[in-house]
Design an enzyme around this catalytic site. Structure first.
Site, mmCIF file in Angstrom:
data_model
loop_
_atom_site.group_PDB
_atom_site.id
_atom_site.type_symbol
_atom_site.label_atom_id
_atom_site.label_comp_id
_atom_site.label_asym_id
_atom_site.label_seq_id
_atom_site.Cartn_x
_atom_site.Cartn_y
_atom_site.Cartn_z
ATOM 1 N N ASP A 114 -18.412 37.360 91.948
ATOM 2 C CA ASP A 114 -19.518 38.279 92.191
ATOM 3 C C ASP A 114 -19.060 39.353 93.184
ATOM 4 O OD1 ASP A 114 -22.950 37.805 92.068
ATOM 5 O OD2 ASP A 114 -22.075 39.353 93.341
ATOM 6 N N ASN A 147 -31.346 33.237 87.550
ATOM 7 C CA ASN A 147 -32.598 33.991 87.667
ATOM 8 C C ASN A 147 -33.037 34.546 86.314
ATOM 9 O OD1 ASN A 147 -32.491 33.602 90.480
ATOM 10 N ND2 ASN A 147 -31.184 35.404 90.728
ATOM 11 N N GLN A 155 -33.959 38.499 89.010
ATOM 12 C CA GLN A 155 -32.923 38.934 88.069
ATOM 13 C C GLN A 155 -32.778 40.448 88.130
ATOM 14 O OE1 GLN A 155 -33.550 37.899 83.912
ATOM 15 N NE2 GLN A 155 -31.415 38.344 83.392
ATOM 16 N N HIS A 195 -26.776 35.056 83.102
ATOM 17 C CA HIS A 195 -25.626 34.632 83.906
ATOM 18 C C HIS A 195 -26.043 33.490 84.808
ATOM 19 C CE1 HIS A 195 -27.697 37.939 85.982
ATOM 20 N NE2 HIS A 195 -27.405 37.313 87.118
HETATM 21 P P1 AMP Z 1 -29.119 38.483 89.480
HETATM 22 O O1 AMP Z 1 -29.871 38.984 90.688
HETATM 23 O O2 AMP Z 1 -29.333 37.022 89.238
HETATM 24 O O3 AMP Z 1 -29.385 39.324 88.252
HETATM 25 O O4 AMP Z 1 -27.584 38.609 89.864
HETATM 26 C C1 AMP Z 1 -26.816 39.727 89.596
HETATM 27 C C2 AMP Z 1 -25.535 39.520 90.356
HETATM 28 O O5 AMP Z 1 -24.542 40.342 89.784
HETATM 29 C C3 AMP Z 1 -25.595 39.895 91.838
HETATM 30 O O6 AMP Z 1 -25.202 38.777 92.618
HETATM 31 C C4 AMP Z 1 -24.625 41.053 91.964
HETATM 32 O O7 AMP Z 1 -23.917 41.026 93.185
HETATM 33 C C5 AMP Z 1 -23.702 40.830 90.785
HETATM 34 N N1 AMP Z 1 -23.087 42.009 90.233
HETATM 35 C C6 AMP Z 1 -23.675 43.167 89.862
HETATM 36 N N2 AMP Z 1 -22.779 44.012 89.337
HETATM 37 C C7 AMP Z 1 -21.583 43.363 89.363
HETATM 38 C C8 AMP Z 1 -20.260 43.711 88.953
HETATM 39 N N3 AMP Z 1 -19.989 44.892 88.422
HETATM 40 N N4 AMP Z 1 -19.284 42.788 89.125
HETATM 41 C C9 AMP Z 1 -19.557 41.582 89.680
HETATM 42 N N5 AMP Z 1 -20.782 41.201 90.081
HETATM 43 C C10 AMP Z 1 -21.775 42.087 89.933
#
Ligand code: AMP
Ligand code: ZN
Length: 176
Positions: free
Chosen positions: A72, A128, A135, A141
């Site tokens: 992440d 989420n 989310q 994911h």
């Molecule tokens: P969620 O809030 O469950 O949708 O989690 C989205 C997650 O994706 C967050 O923890 C972000 O830090 C992560 N994220 C967003 N864009 C990227 C990216 N380009 N590469 C890696 N992680 C990402």
């Protein structure tokens, strides 16, 4: 199975644990997927589709024909990782049952690996669904969040105090 494990596994291919280090599916596997039009299961506007399928680079911990596990970019803790299906499913409601089982199996394998390599003492699996649940990226994911003995707590809530009647009513609402 890990790279340094003895190669003595005589079980059927489908029963084996994922191979590490990451291995890509062969040319034939890719051709089969294309023939089955699975490539259509991607959303051109979705950043996780692009990352999962290698169009955008990432720190990949594991990859196979259906999944990529990445670090992440905004980690909650050291080693915070995300399991991404290569096909686009917006959330848990859309995820096929088969993928759900595979994701949990992969989460277990990654958790064992991370415990060994990072020395984490705990592991939160967070997933989420919907903006009200936090989310932000609408491609299914699973978060793998290693925890350490540093006192920090992320997944927490203040316990409510429902009456027995309220609990029974909620049970009936869900099950009815
Ligand atoms: P969620 O809030 O469950 O949708 O989690 C989205 C997650 O994706 C967050 O923890 C972000 O830090 C992560 N994220 C967003 N864009 C990227 C990216 N380009 N590469 C890696 N992680 C990402
Ligand atoms: Zn997507």
């Amino acid at each position: 199975m890990w790279e340094d494990s003895p190669v003595t596994d005589a079980r059927a291919e489908t029963e084996r644990e994922p191979d590490f280090p990451p291995v890509k599916g062969g040319v034939n596997a890719i051709a089969v997927r294309a023939a089955e039009s699975e490539v259509n299961m991607r959303d051109e506007r979705c950043i996780f589709c692009k990352i999962a399928n290698g169009e955008i680079p990432s720190n990949t911990l594991y990859e196979d024909e259906k999944y990529r596990v990445i670090l992440d970019l905004g980690p909650a803790t050291k080693g915070h990782a995300l399991i991404l299906p290569k096909d686009h499913y917006e959330n848990l409601y859309e995820l096929p049952d088969e993928n759900g089982a595979e994701v949990l199996r992969l989460a277990k394998q990654m958790a064992v690996r991370m415990k060994e390599k990072l020395g984490c003492t705990g592991m939160n699996l967070v997933q989420n669904n919907g903006e009200s649940a936090g989310q932000t990226v609408h491609h299914f994911h699973m978060h793998l969040i290693p925890r350490y003995d540093d006192g920090s707590r992320i997944v927490t809530w203040t316990p409510g105090e429902p009456s027995a009647e309220e609990l029974a009513q909620i049970r009936d609402t869900i099950c009815g």
